[in-house]
Design a protein around this motif. Structure first.
Motif, short mmCIF file in Angstrom:
data_model
loop_
_atom_site.label_atom_id
_atom_site.label_comp_id
_atom_site.label_asym_id
_atom_site.label_seq_id
_atom_site.Cartn_x
_atom_site.Cartn_y
_atom_site.Cartn_z
N GLY A 1 0.80 -1.22 0.00
CA GLY A 1 0.00 0.00 0.00
C GLY A 1 0.83 1.26 0.00
O GLY A 1 0.37 2.32 -0.42
N THR A 2 2.08 1.15 0.46
CA THR A 2 2.96 2.32 0.54
C THR A 2 3.71 2.55 -0.76
O THR A 2 3.73 3.65 -1.30
CB THR A 2 3.96 2.15 1.70
OG1 THR A 2 3.25 1.97 2.92
CG2 THR A 2 4.87 3.37 1.82
N VAL A 3 4.35 1.48 -1.24
CA VAL A 3 5.15 1.62 -2.46
C VAL A 3 4.92 0.39 -3.32
O VAL A 3 5.22 -0.73 -2.93
CB VAL A 3 6.65 1.79 -2.13
CG1 VAL A 3 7.15 0.71 -1.17
CG2 VAL A 3 7.49 1.79 -3.40
N ARG A 4 4.37 0.60 -4.50
CA ARG A 4 4.01 -0.50 -5.40
C ARG A 4 5.09 -0.64 -6.46
O ARG A 4 4.90 -0.30 -7.63
CB ARG A 4 2.65 -0.23 -6.01
CG ARG A 4 1.87 -1.49 -6.39
CD ARG A 4 0.48 -1.13 -6.82
NE ARG A 4 -0.31 -2.30 -7.16
CZ ARG A 4 -1.01 -3.01 -6.28
NH1 ARG A 4 -0.99 -2.67 -5.01
NH2 ARG A 4 -1.71 -4.07 -6.67
N VAL A 5 6.24 -1.18 -6.05
CA VAL A 5 7.38 -1.36 -6.95
C VAL A 5 7.70 -2.84 -7.02
O VAL A 5 7.95 -3.47 -5.99
CB VAL A 5 8.61 -0.57 -6.45
CG1 VAL A 5 9.80 -0.81 -7.38
CG2 VAL A 5 8.29 0.91 -6.36
N PRO A 6 7.66 -3.45 -8.22
CA PRO A 6 7.89 -4.90 -8.32
C PRO A 6 9.17 -5.38 -7.66
O PRO A 6 9.18 -6.44 -7.01
CB PRO A 6 7.92 -5.13 -9.84
CG PRO A 6 7.10 -4.03 -10.41
CD PRO A 6 7.34 -2.85 -9.52
N LEU A 7 10.24 -4.61 -7.77
CA LEU A 7 11.51 -5.03 -7.18
C LEU A 7 11.41 -5.10 -5.66
O LEU A 7 11.94 -6.03 -5.04
CB LEU A 7 12.62 -4.04 -7.59
CG LEU A 7 14.04 -4.46 -7.21
CD1 LEU A 7 14.42 -5.77 -7.88
CD2 LEU A 7 15.04 -3.35 -7.60
N LYS B 1 0.34 11.28 0.88
CA LYS B 1 -0.43 11.47 2.11
C LYS B 1 -1.76 10.72 2.03
O LYS B 1 -2.21 10.14 3.02
CB LYS B 1 -0.68 12.96 2.34
CG LYS B 1 0.57 13.74 2.72
CD LYS B 1 0.26 15.21 2.96
CE LYS B 1 1.53 15.97 3.32
NZ LYS B 1 1.26 17.41 3.55
N ALA B 2 -2.37 10.74 0.84
CA ALA B 2 -3.64 10.03 0.67
C ALA B 2 -3.46 8.53 0.89
O ALA B 2 -4.32 7.86 1.49
CB ALA B 2 -4.21 10.29 -0.73
N LYS B 3 -2.34 7.96 0.41
CA LYS B 3 -2.05 6.55 0.64
C LYS B 3 -1.96 6.24 2.13
O LYS B 3 -2.51 5.24 2.62
CB LYS B 3 -0.73 6.16 -0.03
CG LYS B 3 -0.75 6.11 -1.54
CD LYS B 3 0.63 5.67 -2.04
CE LYS B 3 0.69 5.66 -3.55
NZ LYS B 3 2.02 5.23 -4.03
N MET B 4 -1.24 7.09 2.85
CA MET B 4 -1.05 6.84 4.28
C MET B 4 -2.35 7.00 5.06
O MET B 4 -2.63 6.23 5.99
CB MET B 4 0.01 7.80 4.84
CG MET B 4 1.41 7.59 4.28
SD MET B 4 2.04 5.92 4.57
CE MET B 4 1.67 5.16 2.98
N ILE B 5 -3.15 7.95 4.67
CA ILE B 5 -4.46 8.13 5.32
C ILE B 5 -5.34 6.92 5.06
O ILE B 5 -6.06 6.44 5.95
CB ILE B 5 -5.13 9.43 4.83
CG1 ILE B 5 -4.34 10.65 5.34
CG2 ILE B 5 -6.58 9.50 5.29
CD1 ILE B 5 -4.81 11.97 4.76
N GLU B 6 -5.27 6.39 3.82
CA GLU B 6 -6.06 5.22 3.48
C GLU B 6 -5.63 4.01 4.31
O GLU B 6 -6.46 3.23 4.79
CB GLU B 6 -5.91 4.91 2.00
CG GLU B 6 -6.83 3.80 1.50
CD GLU B 6 -6.64 3.52 0.03
OE1 GLU B 6 -7.01 2.42 -0.39
OE2 GLU B 6 -6.10 4.39 -0.68
N LEU B 7 -4.32 3.83 4.50
CA LEU B 7 -3.83 2.72 5.32
C LEU B 7 -4.25 2.88 6.78
O LEU B 7 -4.67 1.92 7.43
CB LEU B 7 -2.31 2.63 5.22
CG LEU B 7 -1.73 2.00 3.96
CD1 LEU B 7 -0.21 2.12 3.94
CD2 LEU B 7 -2.13 0.53 3.86
#
Length: 725
Positions: A407-413, A459-465
């Protein structure tokens, strides 16, 4: 991953439907300041469980006491005393600070104080149990009173009413009639047993909710937020959408997949149903039928591994088996549930001439996987840790951590690196060591801070989590109070021994029925013991369904296991089989009128008649009603029983599937073609012998069904010839 405006609006609508139909989620609206206080407490409760799952649980009584203090205190802040006050924001006045009455603030404080009292005197408990002080009795009385009021507000009247009745039974034991008579217990002794020992309020039920259930509920909410639920629904569309009655079959497959991460029937209904119910209506299904299909399929979420309902974790403690064992045992019965719904939907689609979805209406499988594969990672992490032999709560900790990371960082690696780190830590024996946990935890926290500072989208991601942690705690409040209240019932059963008395009454009554009917049955087919077992199972199933009309599934399971499992044990049924029988039938309550909560939620989404929807949902669910009887008579279906062999397993499962097909055809009136009235009755009758899946009974069932099978094959041949001509 930031949601679009459309996704956000669907999420808000789904949550409002959950709050409308699930009494445990129906929070009253609060004033701004009070709402932030409640959200902070909910977030703190989630973080307490998340932290302890990874860094070590507290002492048993302390852990349960803190959990109950949060749960009961919050209930008095978020549930009004009267339903008429539940839907309006109250003004803030001196006798109602923050819009909540002084009485509710007082009850919240009293609940927290009484919950934490036992942990505070833990070092003295060995000298106090059996000889409580006046303070112990007063504090125990306070907790019992506030607990009953809390569960009345959050769940409803039936459960506290049962708890009050059993306490009265314990107190007035000498005046009870016949076999129910017992020496009785003083109020001091009742409080001592329920409050100061681990046999009552602080017992297994509360412990399981505080140790396992909370974490898996939280994981399910977070996994849904990071896109796993949407991925499952899209994959279900790719698999089943093109076939006859496509959206209805998508509903079944989607609910089955979503049930893997959600043990809530109502959450499953409103989440998957928000997409499938409108599609079914557009395809031409009647509104009540569309709602019934979704709600019936969604009840399977509580019995679908790996994230099952709270009862599955209670089974772990009651039976003293691993959660992996329960998961393995649940796989085939869950598949049979969805197979039963699928067959009725398939026959209904064929009877009504429903088409499948066009290619333009379906998502592309490769696109779905390419965009959403990372959301599977949290579930993969949870299963890897769980089946590596670690505790369920540690598996949930790493699954939740993976959700936060995705949810924070959507990076395949990063995704693959985290999965590799977990696998490496398991191989090196470091997964439970702080030398591994602390750095990973610090990296995830650092990524969250970086994402917050990066942009408004971050910030929206963190609020959603953070909101997901709050919502996860919301789900756990009602079940926590219900579990503590069930502890009262279980405690009285152990104090008075009434469970074995009820078991004796049930088996005696079943024996009388069997003896009466035995004169009309051939001895070579039905002996007295098998008939006694059959009628005991029937009575247990009926009571499970009726009790479930007013009591949550978890409470239903605990009560029935306490009084019914001993009765089945007396007849030679293995403990895990008896527990699954009760568990399976208790789940039916969510689609059983008059209190079919999942069906009513689906009806609201479809704009259908609730009672008609409930009746249809119950009919759709009856195809699986054979399944618990099958695994009682053929325990090999549960895989983990000593009776398991591959030949017996394959014979039992195939026999069960034949029975489900026959019963589904009887209910829908269609198989390869329309069934006449006599064919429907004969098909339904032929399905019944298959509940005892041995060679003789299966042969009898197939012999009874043979006229129907021949008739249907002839109809299919005539229809094919007409088409060819």
């Amino acid at each position: 991953m930031t949601m679009s405006h459309a996704d956000a609006s669907v999420l808000i609508e789904d949550r409002s439907l959950e709050e409308k139909f699930d009494p445990e989620m129906r929070f009253r609206p609060l004033r701004f300041g009070t709402a932030w206080l409640v959200a902070g407490l909910l977030f703190a409760l989630s973080m307490f469980h998340y932290y302890t799952a990874g860094f070590g649980l507290l002492r048993e009584t302390t852990h349960r006491g803190i959990h109950m203090a949060f749960v009961l205190g919050l209930i008095f802040l978020v549930f009004a005393a009267r339903k008429s006050d539940q839907d309006k924001v109250a003004p803030s006045q001196w006798w109602r600070p923050g819009g909540i009455s002084l009485l509710d603030w007082t009850l919240a404080a009293a609940a927290a104080m009484a919950s934490l009292y036992v942990p505070s005197i833990f070092h003295e408990l060995a000298f106090r149990v059996g000889n409580p002080t006046t303070t112990d009795v007063v504090m125990g009385t306070i907790l019992i009173v506030v607990l009953l009021e809390a569960v009345r507000r959050s769940v409803g009247w039936p459960l506290p009413f049962i708890a009050i009745m059993v306490m009265l039974y314990a107190y007035f034991g000498p005046t009870m009639p016949g076999i129910l008579k017992h020496p009785g217990a003083s109020w001091s002794n009742i409080v001592n047993h329920l409050y100061l020992t681990s046999q009552g309020i602080y017992g297994i039920a509360l412990g399981v909710v505080a140790t396992y259930v909370f974490h898996y509920v939280l994981f399910g909410v977070l996994a849904t937020r990071v896109g796993l639920g949407k991925l499952f629904i899209d994959l279900a569309s790719c698999v089943a959408g093109r076939y006859a009655g496509g959206p209805a079959k998508v509903s079944i497959f989607g609910s089955a997949l979503f049930g893997m991460i959600s043990g809530s029937s109502i959450a499953n209904t409103v989440t998957v149903g928000s997409l499938t119910i409108p599609a079914m209506i557009r395809m031409g299904y009647p509104r009540h039928f569309a709602a019934a299909v979704e709600s019936t399929a969604s009840t399977g979420g509580q019995i679908t591994p790996p994230i099952m309902g709270a009862a599955a974790f209670l089974m772990v403690e009651f039976l003293n088996v691993s959660y992996q064992t329960v998961i393995l045992a649940a796989i085939v019965p869950a598949l049979m549930h969805f197979f039963g719904v699928f067959m009725q939907v398939h026959f209904e689609a064929k009877r009504s001439g429903m088409r499948g979805m066009s290619a333009e209406e379906l998502p592309h499988a490769m696109t779905v996987l390419r965009e959403g594969w990372q959301s599977v990672m949290p579930l993969a992490v949870l299963l890897i840790v769980l089946f590596s032999g670690f505790t369920p709560y540690l598996a949930a900790f790493w699954g939740i951590t993976a959700c936060v990371l995705i949810g924070t960082v959507r990076v395949p690696l990063v995704t693959m690196g985290f999965l590799a780190a977990i696998a490496g830590a398991i191989a090196a024996g470091l997964l439970t060591k702080l030398v591994f946990i602390v750095p990973v935890f610090a990296i995830v926290c650092g990524l969250m801070i970086y994402t917050w500072l990066q942009s408004e989208a971050g910030k929206a991601k963190m609020i959603e989590l953070a909101d997901a942690f709050v919502v996860g705690a919301k789900y756990a409040i009602g079940v926590g109070a219900a579990a503590a209240t069930v502890g009262i019932i279980v405690g009285i059963v152990t104090l008075t021994g009434v469970g074995f008395k009820i078991s004796f009454i049930v088996t005696s009554f079943a024996t009388q029925i069997a003896q009466t009917l035995g004169d009309f049955m051939p001895v070579w087919l039905f002996d007295l013991k098998s008939m006694t077992l059959f009628f005991t199972l029937v009575m247990t199933a009926v009571v499970c369904i009726l009790l479930g009309c007013g009591v949550p599934t978890t409470a239903n399971y605990i009560i029935m296991v306490t009084v019914a499992a001993p009765a089945l044990g007396l007849l030679g049924v293995a403990p895990i089989v008896a527990h699954f029988f009760v568990f399976y039938y208790g789940v039916l309550a969510d689609i059983t009128p008059p209190v079919a909560l999942a069906a009513y939620a689906g009806a609201s989404m479809a704009g259908a008649d609730p009672f008609k929807t409930g009746n249809t949902a119950f009919r759709l669910g009856l195809g699986k009603a054979l399944v618990p009887f099958v695994f009682v008579y053929g325990p090999a279906m549960l895989i983990v029983t000593p009776e398991f062999t591959w030949p017996s397993f394959l014979m039992i499962v195939s026999s069960c599937m034949v029975g489900i097909v026959l019963l589904s055809a009887a209910f829908t009136g269609y198989a390869l073609g329309a069934l006449r009235t006599w064919e429907r009755w004969l098909a339904g009758l032929a399905a019944l012998p298959i509940i005892a899946p041995d060679g003789t009974m299966t042969a009898i069932g197939l012999a009874l069904a043979s006229p129907v099978i021949v008739s249907q094959l002839l109809k299919a041949r005539v229809r094919q010839a007409a088409v060819a001509a």
